[in-house]
Write a protein that holds these residues in place. Structure first.
Motif, short mmCIF file in Angstrom:
data_model
loop_
_atom_site.label_atom_id
_atom_site.label_comp_id
_atom_site.label_asym_id
_atom_site.label_seq_id
_atom_site.Cartn_x
_atom_site.Cartn_y
_atom_site.Cartn_z
N VAL A 1 -21.09 23.19 -3.73
CA VAL A 1 -20.10 23.50 -2.70
C VAL A 1 -20.48 22.71 -1.46
O VAL A 1 -21.66 22.43 -1.22
CB VAL A 1 -20.04 25.01 -2.38
CG1 VAL A 1 -19.52 25.79 -3.56
CG2 VAL A 1 -21.39 25.54 -1.94
N THR A 2 -19.48 22.34 -0.65
CA THR A 2 -19.72 21.52 0.54
C THR A 2 -18.98 22.08 1.74
O THR A 2 -17.81 22.47 1.64
CB THR A 2 -19.27 20.07 0.31
OG1 THR A 2 -20.07 19.48 -0.71
CG2 THR A 2 -19.40 19.24 1.57
N SER A 3 -19.67 22.10 2.87
CA SER A 3 -19.06 22.46 4.15
C SER A 3 -19.02 21.20 5.01
O SER A 3 -20.06 20.60 5.28
CB SER A 3 -19.87 23.55 4.84
OG SER A 3 -19.36 23.82 6.13
N SER B 1 -20.70 16.73 10.46
CA SER B 1 -21.85 17.39 9.86
C SER B 1 -21.47 17.85 8.46
O SER B 1 -20.39 18.43 8.27
CB SER B 1 -22.31 18.59 10.70
OG SER B 1 -23.42 19.23 10.12
N VAL B 2 -22.32 17.58 7.49
CA VAL B 2 -22.05 17.92 6.10
C VAL B 2 -23.19 18.76 5.54
O VAL B 2 -24.34 18.35 5.60
CB VAL B 2 -21.91 16.65 5.22
CG1 VAL B 2 -21.49 17.03 3.80
CG2 VAL B 2 -20.91 15.67 5.83
N THR B 3 -22.87 19.93 5.03
CA THR B 3 -23.86 20.77 4.35
C THR B 3 -23.41 20.97 2.92
O THR B 3 -22.31 21.47 2.67
CB THR B 3 -24.01 22.14 5.04
OG1 THR B 3 -24.47 21.95 6.38
CG2 THR B 3 -25.02 23.01 4.29
N THR B 4 -24.25 20.55 1.99
CA THR B 4 -23.93 20.67 0.57
C THR B 4 -24.96 21.57 -0.11
O THR B 4 -26.16 21.41 0.11
CB THR B 4 -23.91 19.29 -0.11
OG1 THR B 4 -22.92 18.48 0.51
CG2 THR B 4 -23.59 19.41 -1.59
N THR B 5 -24.48 22.49 -0.89
CA THR B 5 -25.34 23.38 -1.67
C THR B 5 -25.12 23.12 -3.15
O THR B 5 -23.97 23.08 -3.61
CB THR B 5 -25.04 24.86 -1.36
OG1 THR B 5 -25.29 25.10 0.03
CG2 THR B 5 -25.91 25.79 -2.19
N VAL B 6 -26.22 22.90 -3.87
CA VAL B 6 -26.14 22.59 -5.29
C VAL B 6 -26.81 23.69 -6.10
O VAL B 6 -27.87 24.20 -5.72
CB VAL B 6 -26.81 21.23 -5.60
CG1 VAL B 6 -26.85 20.96 -7.10
CG2 VAL B 6 -26.06 20.11 -4.91
#
Length: 318
Positions: A76-78, A123-128
């Motif tokens: 998922v990415t913010s 700004s990019v926050t990615t959760t894997v």
């Protein structure tokens, strides 16, 4: 006994682990921010594309799952950005994410969604999410006498950063200089190496995101083991960087030792015979001579603070 949903591994390694019915889920998250991890316009005049930002946001997170010996399953990415950001920029960003998954053989990773928000800078926050079929590998398992080996690149991303931050315009870059810039903007983590290392019985593992010496120092601290690097192996790693480093007035060995964001993989093994073909041996573990574990080369302690730290001032990360 842990119930489903309870954490089995908290902070301290490259990813956490959550107990679920039938196994464990690996979880890792990372953020890249404009003017800290990248610039939209570099001093050299190079314009950083949305495609490459999307690519890198995926690469660095897949690398964390790889460093646990795991395989990614979903993300998922913010994405936060200024209100005047064009739709075409967002679409190019999404294409970069998808292209990275395809290029790394992770096309079956599900892009599960995320969030869009407004901010002064991008700004990019990615959760894997991922799983480790052979069992997760931690940073804390190295022992004296273990060999330490590297999979993937070393020094390429810092070389690219040096060129991006330099005064040579893109129109004058050589093919070799462009190769280094591509390594900074579109890193290539060795995603088959993590599971291969786990299968081969790796005793400890982590990825190189902040510099080989700095990250190996973290593994040393977690395991209570010092490491002596092999000068011949390091010279081999720097051989392809010598010409480009000379063009911009840098030491290629500094790029190898202190450059991050190649997202190579450091792993320790009981013996050289156990090392998978994706890796090259670069040193050996030893009992610490003093109270602190360290990383040394030719007997000289390299734990001098070089490498990337989020809370130190300076250039964007590499």
């Amino acid at each position: 006994m842990l119930a489903a949903g309870e954490p089995v591994l908290g902070p301290g390694d490259d990813a956490g682990a959550l107990k679920v019915s039938g196994g464990e889920i690996l979880v890792s998250t990372d953020t890249i921010t404009e003017d800290h991890d990248f610039r939209l316009s570099w001093p050299s005049g190079y314009q950083h594309s949305a495609f490459d930002i999307g690519w890198k946001s995926v690469a660095q997170n897949l690398s964390d799952i790889n460093a646990m010996g795991g395989t990614a399953t979903g993300l998922v990415t913010s994405l936060s950005m200024p209100v005047d950001t064009k739709l075409s920029w967002v679409e190019d960003f999404a294409r970069g994410m998808r292209a990275a998954l395809d290029a790394f053989g992770a096309s079956k990773v599900s892009m599960l969604g995320g969030d869009l928000g407004r901010s002064a800078q991008i700004s990019v926050t990615t959760t894997v999410l991922g799983e480790a079929l052979e069992g997760k590998v931690l940073r804390s398992g190295a022992r004296p006498g273990n060999v330490v080996a590297l999979a993937g690149r070393a020094g390429v991303a810092l070389g690219g950063l040096s060129i991006l931050e330099g005064d040579v315009p893109p129109s004058q870059w050589t093919r070799g200089m462009r190769r280094l810039v591509d390594g900074q903007c579109r890193p290539q983590p060795p995603l088959t190496a993590g599971p291969a290392a786990a299968l081969a019985g790796a005793t400890a593992m982590l990825d190189v995101s902040d510099g080989l010496v700095r990250d190996l120092g973290r593994l040393a601290k977690a395991s209570g083991v010092s490491f002596e690097l092999d000068s011949v192996a390091l010279q081999d790693l720097s051989a392809n960087l010598v010409h480009q480093a000379q063009l911009v007035g840098h030491d290629p060995m500094d790029w190898v030792l202190y450059g991050g964001e190649d997202f190579g993989l450091l792993a320790t093994f009981a013996s050289a015979e156990a090392v998978p073909e994706e890796f090259v041996v670069i040193g050996r573990g030893m009992r610490p001579a003093g109270r602190r574990a360290c990383v040394s080369l030719n007997g000289v302690n390299l734990s001098n603070g070089k490498g990337f730290d989020h809370f130190e001032s300076g250039s964007p990360k590499a």
